[in-house]
Design a protein around this motif. Structure first.
Motif, mmCIF file in Angstrom:
data_model
loop_
_atom_site.group_PDB
_atom_site.id
_atom_site.type_symbol
_atom_site.label_atom_id
_atom_site.label_comp_id
_atom_site.label_asym_id
_atom_site.label_seq_id
_atom_site.Cartn_x
_atom_site.Cartn_y
_atom_site.Cartn_z
ATOM 1 N N LYS A 185 -86.496 -55.459 -50.299
ATOM 2 C CA LYS A 185 -85.253 -56.230 -50.390
ATOM 3 C C LYS A 185 -84.531 -56.238 -49.039
ATOM 4 O O LYS A 185 -83.939 -57.250 -48.647
ATOM 5 N N GLU A 186 -84.586 -55.109 -48.329
ATOM 6 C CA GLU A 186 -83.951 -55.041 -47.008
ATOM 7 C C GLU A 186 -84.661 -55.953 -46.022
ATOM 8 O O GLU A 186 -84.021 -56.632 -45.207
ATOM 9 N N VAL A 187 -85.987 -55.992 -46.079
ATOM 10 C CA VAL A 187 -86.752 -56.893 -45.220
ATOM 11 C C VAL A 187 -86.415 -58.344 -45.544
ATOM 12 O O VAL A 187 -86.278 -59.185 -44.650
ATOM 13 N N ALA A 188 -86.259 -58.647 -46.838
ATOM 14 C CA ALA A 188 -85.911 -60.009 -47.250
ATOM 15 C C ALA A 188 -84.576 -60.445 -46.654
ATOM 16 O O ALA A 188 -84.379 -61.626 -46.345
ATOM 17 N N LYS A 189 -83.657 -59.506 -46.493
ATOM 18 C CA LYS A 189 -82.361 -59.826 -45.893
ATOM 19 C C LYS A 189 -82.488 -60.132 -44.403
ATOM 20 O O LYS A 189 -81.858 -61.046 -43.882
ATOM 21 N N GLN A 190 -83.311 -59.340 -43.707
ATOM 22 C CA GLN A 190 -83.335 -59.394 -42.246
ATOM 23 C C GLN A 190 -84.311 -60.426 -41.683
ATOM 24 O O GLN A 190 -84.083 -60.965 -40.598
ATOM 25 N N VAL A 191 -85.407 -60.669 -42.381
ATOM 26 C CA VAL A 191 -86.423 -61.592 -41.863
ATOM 27 C C VAL A 191 -86.285 -62.931 -42.590
ATOM 28 O O VAL A 191 -86.630 -63.044 -43.766
#
Length: 448
Positions: free
Chosen positions: A124-130
């Motif tokens: 979920k954190e990767v989905a926010k940043q990338v």
């Protein structure tokens, strides 16, 4: 590979029912098969159903605690800070899914419970940043990578077989971890699966017009998940309120839990690693990370929804497992595979049998009870290392977890997705990893 994934995605969207429906279908299949292939009467099958319905109660509680306590830890600012830094490593969607699969796999090698939760939060954190990442594929990559835990320190079948008084000790005795987890063949297969799952996830990245971004509501939920750590102004509050938000009290409880964990590891070594000791560790660590028992309980309560499917559905899997064993159906399947085995083919046949049985008995404990008494003695007769056969059962057990939604339910609850959102990707990864593992199980016993 993308076409294959799209085909399976289309298939599951149309035909894959809710996991509860899937469990009922399996229940009917087992009932009918028992009536056809065994002398078990309808009354006996109902008895087996009742006997097994609550057989996974302790396991369900253990798993629920793993998810709740791990989620409380993973949602702290401290952990999220480093997950956010780690999420900045990938720079594009293909790198994103590759990294999520790798990170979750590596955490899974250490502990499956923490990997299941941390992997979803990291995705979920990767989905926010990338930007431009396909959220369902990120969650699928996390779950796919999670299944590598079978080669790791918390692999339940090897740990069970290394524990005194385990269910099949009278048949094969104790199998030490030096013959299962800590072997060269397990290291090779584990590394191969990590790379396979990461590369498959990378190859499945959809085209730009097919991308589904993370729901903005999930971003709000995540941003609010650490509010429990906010310092509370205790001035003018009641004594009860102050005690509930007193860090000393929560720290004392946490330290006692961690002391027990440390003592267990010091005295028992790797043999002490099990669900109970891991839960003791996560509870203790979580209590130390929050300023009082009240904030900790509130944070843990935020993930209660993720365990609801387990509590309702797992009793049915427990019943199916007991019906298979009690009626003799599981033994019939295992005996068939064993009857055509040679020293060269036993590992791969054990793996295939475990993969098939896992669709009906998705708990590793049930797998070893059904397969262990048949395949382990045959291994000894044919001169095949019992530790290798134990690991083949383990690999098969987690292999078809990519098709059986038993383990995906809590992960999907945390991610806010349904099983149909990721299953097409999981089936594709299952087919590829089946070939990789099958080839390695065939050639490694010859060359090692």
């Amino acid at each position: 590979m993308k076409k294959l994934a799209n085909f399976f995605n289309s298939l599951v969207q149309k035909y894959l029912p809710d996991p509860f429906v899937f469990a009922v279908i399996l229940l009917v299949i087992v009932l009918l098969s028992a009536f056809i292939w065994t002398p078990t009467s309808p009354g006996e099958m109902i008895d087996h159903f009742g006997d097994g319905f609550w057989s996974l109660l302790a396991f369900t509680m253990q798993l629920s605690i793993v998810l709740i306590t791990s989620s409380a830890i993973a949602n702290t600012r401290f952990i999220k800070k480093y997950l956010a830094k780690l999420a900045s490593i990938p720079k594009n969607p293909t790198q994103a899914v590759f990294t999520v699969a790798i990170v979750t796999s590596l955490v899974g090698i250490i502990n499956w419970g923490i990997a299941l939760v941390v992997g979803i939060i990291y995705a979920k954190e990767v989905a926010k940043q990338v930007k431009g990442t396909h959220y369902p594929l990120l969650i699928a990559a996390s779950y796919i990578g999670f299944t590598v835990w079978s080669s790791g320190l918390s692999s339940s079948i090897p740990l069970t077989l290394n524990t005194p008084d385990h269910p099949v000790e009278g048949i094969n005795g104790i199998i030490p971890l030096t013959e299962t987890i800590f072997t060269l063949h397990n290291l090779i297969i584990g590394l191969a699966l990590i790379l396979t799952y990461a590369l498959v996830s990378r190859m499945l990245t959809p085209k730009e017009h097919e991308i589904i971004a993370i729901d903005s509501n999930k971003l709000i939920e995540d941003d609010n998940s650490s509010d429990f750590e906010q310092k509370v102004d205790l001035k003018g509050k009641s004594l009860a309120f102050k005690l509930e938000h007193n860090r000393i009290i929560s720290s004392i409880a946490g330290i006692v839990c961690l002391l027990f964990f440390a003592k267990a590891i010091i005295t028992g070594g790797v043999n002490a690693i099990n669900l109970n000791t891991i839960n003791m560790f996560t509870i203790g660590l979580g209590l130390l990370m929050y300023s009082g028992v009240k904030p900790y309980l509130e944070a843990a309560g935020g993930s209660i929804k993720s365990v609801t499917p387990l509590i309702i559905l797992y009793p049915f899997y427990g019943a199916i497992q007991t019906m298979l064993a009690g009626s003799g159906l599981g033994e019939i399947v295992s005996n068939y595979f064993a009857s055509i085995a040679t020293a060269e083919t036993l590992p791969i046949l054990t793996y295939l049998a475990a993969g098939f049985l896992n669709l009906f008995v998705p708990a590793a404990g049930g797998q070893i009870i059904i397969q262990g008494p048949i395949f382990l003695p045959i291994a000894e007769q044919l001169g095949v290392p019992q530790g290798l056969i134990a690991m083949a059962i383990t690999y098969g057990d987690t292999w078809t977890n990519l098709l059986q939604p038993f383990w995906a339910l809590p992960a999907l609850a945390l991610a806010g997705l349904g099983v149909r959102d990721i299953m097409g990707y999981c089936i594709t990864a299952m087919l590829v990893s089946g070939v990789v593992t099958g080839v390695l199980l065939t050639i490694l016993p010859i060359i090692l």
